[in-house]
Design a protein around this motif. Structure first.
Motif, PDB file in Angstrom:
ATOM      1  N   THR A 125       0.843  -1.196   0.000  1.00 49.03           N
ATOM      2  CA  THR A 125       0.000   0.000   0.000  1.00 49.03           C
ATOM      3  C   THR A 125       0.878   1.246   0.000  1.00 49.03           C
ATOM      4  OG1 THR A 125      -0.211  -0.061   2.419  1.00 49.03           O
ATOM      5  CG2 THR A 125      -1.906  -1.174   1.128  1.00 49.03           C
ATOM      6  N   ILE A 183      -0.627  -0.940  -4.466  1.00 48.40           N
ATOM      7  CA  ILE A 183      -1.978  -0.372  -4.493  1.00 48.40           C
ATOM      8  C   ILE A 183      -1.834   1.106  -4.196  1.00 48.40           C
ATOM      9  CG2 ILE A 183      -4.284  -0.432  -3.497  1.00 48.40           C
ATOM     10  CD1 ILE A 183      -3.814  -3.333  -2.767  1.00 48.40           C
ATOM     11  N   GLY A 184      -2.123   1.933  -5.200  1.00 49.09           N
ATOM     12  CA  GLY A 184      -1.904   3.363  -5.029  1.00 49.09           C
ATOM     13  C   GLY A 184      -2.415   4.152  -6.200  1.00 49.09           C
ATOM     14  N   ASP A 185      -1.682   5.221  -6.539  1.00 49.73           N
ATOM     15  CA  ASP A 185      -2.062   6.110  -7.630  1.00 49.73           C
ATOM     16  C   ASP A 185      -0.889   6.304  -8.577  1.00 49.73           C
ATOM     17  OD1 ASP A 185      -4.725   8.003  -7.664  1.00 49.73           O
ATOM     18  OD2 ASP A 185      -4.412   7.072  -5.708  1.00 49.73           O
ATOM     19  N   TYR A 193      -6.328   2.691   0.128  1.00 53.15           N
ATOM     20  CA  TYR A 193      -5.359   1.689  -0.323  1.00 53.15           C
ATOM     21  C   TYR A 193      -5.371   0.484   0.619  1.00 53.15           C
ATOM     22  CZ  TYR A 193      -3.444   5.877  -2.667  1.00 53.15           C
ATOM     23  OH  TYR A 193      -3.286   7.026  -3.395  1.00 53.15           O
ATOM     24  N   LYS A 198      -8.527  -1.637   0.163  1.00 56.49           N
ATOM     25  CA  LYS A 198      -8.462  -2.507  -1.015  1.00 56.49           C
ATOM     26  C   LYS A 198      -7.557  -3.706  -0.746  1.00 56.49           C
ATOM     27  CE  LYS A 198      -9.284  -3.672  -5.276  1.00 56.49           C
ATOM     28  NZ  LYS A 198     -10.644  -4.126  -5.679  1.00 56.49           N
TER      29      LYS A 198
END
Length: 329
Positions: A9, A39-41, A102, A105
Motif C-alpha cells: 500500500t 496499491i496506489g495512484d 489503499y 483494497k
C-alpha cells in the motif's frame, strides 16, 4: 515453491512512501522472494519515479492475475484517487483518505485470498483524521477492517523482536488496562507467530511495568503480581517457554544478545525505544493475530525530506522480506 503475492500500500502520497516503494521495487532481489503489487495512484508514483531517477516502468493491472511480477516493472493497481498529486511534505485530507482506501483494497484482496500478505508504506495520522478516518494508526485500521479483536504490534530488527501489550494510548491508561488476560493473549500470539515462522520452541521474555519489575513490591503498587505473573504462569502451564516479569532496563540487552526470541513489552515507549535505538532503517512492524500477514516499515512519512529523493528504502525491503517469510506458502 510459489512466491507469495504481497500487496504494497502506497501510504500518504505527500510523504516518502512512494519514493521508497519505487526504490525498493527497482531492486531485482525483491522479485526473487515475492510478487509485489502496489496499491496506489499512478500520478503519485510517476512523480516519485522522477524524484528518485529510477529507470523502471509501471504496469497498471486490473486484477492480481494481470501482474507481470518481473524486475524492471512495478505492477500497480491504480485506484485513481489522486489525479492531482498533493504537495510533498504537506498535510492533505485527500492524501489521508487515499491512504485509508489503499489499505481497504488490500484487506479486500487478502480476505478473498488473492494476495498472501500486505506490506504498508507509512501514513500520516493527522492527514488520516483530516480525511475522515479516526484511527490511531495502521494496526487499528487493519484489525477493524478484518474484524479482529485479539491482535498486537510486533517490531522486529535483525537483533531484537518486541511485541506490545498496549500501544497507542497514554501511559496512565496503559497501566490501568493491562490485565492478565491481555498479557497472556500477547504471549500466546507471539508464540504462535514465531512457531509459524520456523522457531520451533520460542523463548519468550516478559517485561515488568515498574523499575526493576517492582523489586518485590518496593516500586509501584503490586502491578507485576496482579497483572503479569498470572499470565506468565498460565502460558508456562500450557508448555510455552515464557519467563517474567523481568526488569526492562536489562531485558532488552539480554534479548538482543540472543537469550530470548522476543520481548513482551507492556507499553509503547518501553518497546519502541530499544528497537529504534538499534536503527530505524532495519526495523519492521508486524501485526500479529490477523488472518492476513501484515508488515510495515518502522518509520513515519518523513515530510521533512519528502520530495528530495534521499529517503532510505532499507526498512521497506526488510518489511517485504519479513512478509515473504511469514506468508502462507
Amino acid at each position: 515453491m510459489s512466491k507469495p503475492v504481497i500487496a504494497v500500500t502506497m501510504g500518504d502520497a505527500a510523504g516518502i512512501g512512494p519514493e521508497i516503494i519505487v526504490k525498493a521495487l527497482s531492486r531485482p532481489e525483491i522479485y526473487a522472494i515475492c510478487k509485489p503489487l502496489v496499491i496506489g495512484d499512478s500520478s503519485v508514483l510517476e512523480r516519485a519515479r522522477r524524484i528518485t531517477g529510477k529507470d523502471i516502468a509501471f504496469h497498471v493491472v486490473g486484477s492480481v492475475g494481470d501482474g507481470r511480477f518481473a524486475p524492471g516493472f512495478i505492477d500497480l493497481l491504480d485506484l485513481q484517487l489522486l489525479p492531482d498529486p498533493p504537495a510533498v511534505g504537506k498535510l492533505s485530507k485527500e492524501a489521508g483518505n487515499a491512504a485509508f482506501r489503499y489499505i481497504e483494497k488490500a484487506v479486500q484482496l487478502g480476505l478473498q485470498g488473492d494476495i498472501q500478505a500486505i506490506c504498508t508504506a507509512p501514513l500520516n495520522k493527522a492527514a488520516l483524521h483530516m480525511g475522515g478516518h479516526q484511527y490511531p494508526g495502521h494496526t487499528e485500521i487493519l484489525a477493524d477492517l478484518m474484524n479482529v479483536q485479539n491482535y498486537s504490534m510486533m517490531l522486529a530488527s535483525p537483533k531484537l523482536r518486541v511485541i506490545h501489550v498496549t500501544t497507542h494510548i497514554g501511559l496512565l491508561d496503559a497501566i490501568r488496562i493491562i490485565n492478565p488476560e491481555r498479557v497472556y493473549t500477547v504471549i500466546r500470539l507471539a508464540h504462535e507467530m514465531l512457531v509459524r515462522s520456523g522457531v520451533a520452541k520460542p523463548k519468550i521474555s516478559v517485561c515488568g511495568i515498574n523499575p526493576h519489575a517492582g523489586e518485590g513490591g518496593l516500586f509501584g503498587y503490586g502491578e507485576e503480581e496482579e497483572k503479569i505473573v498470572p499470565a506468565v504462569e498460565r502460558a508456562a502451564g500450557e508448555g510455552i517457554d515464557a519467563v517474567g516479569p523481568l526488569p526492562a532496563d536489562t531485558l532488552f540487552y539480554r534479548a538482543a544478545r540472543g537469550d530470548f526470541d522476543v520481548v513482551v513489552a507492556m507499553y509503547h515507549d518501553q518497546g519502541h525505544g530499544p528497537i529504534k535505538v538499534l536503527g530505524l532503517e532495519a526495523g519492521v512492524n508486524i501485526t500479529v493475530g490477523l488472518p492476513v500477514v501484515r508488515t510495515s516499515v518502522d518509520h513515519g512519512t518523513a515530510f521533512d525530506i519528502a520530495g528530495r529523493g534521499i529517503a532510505d528504502e532499507t526498512s521497506l525491503m526488510e518489511a517485504l522480506k519479513q512478509a515473504a517469510a511469514l506468508a502462507p506458502k
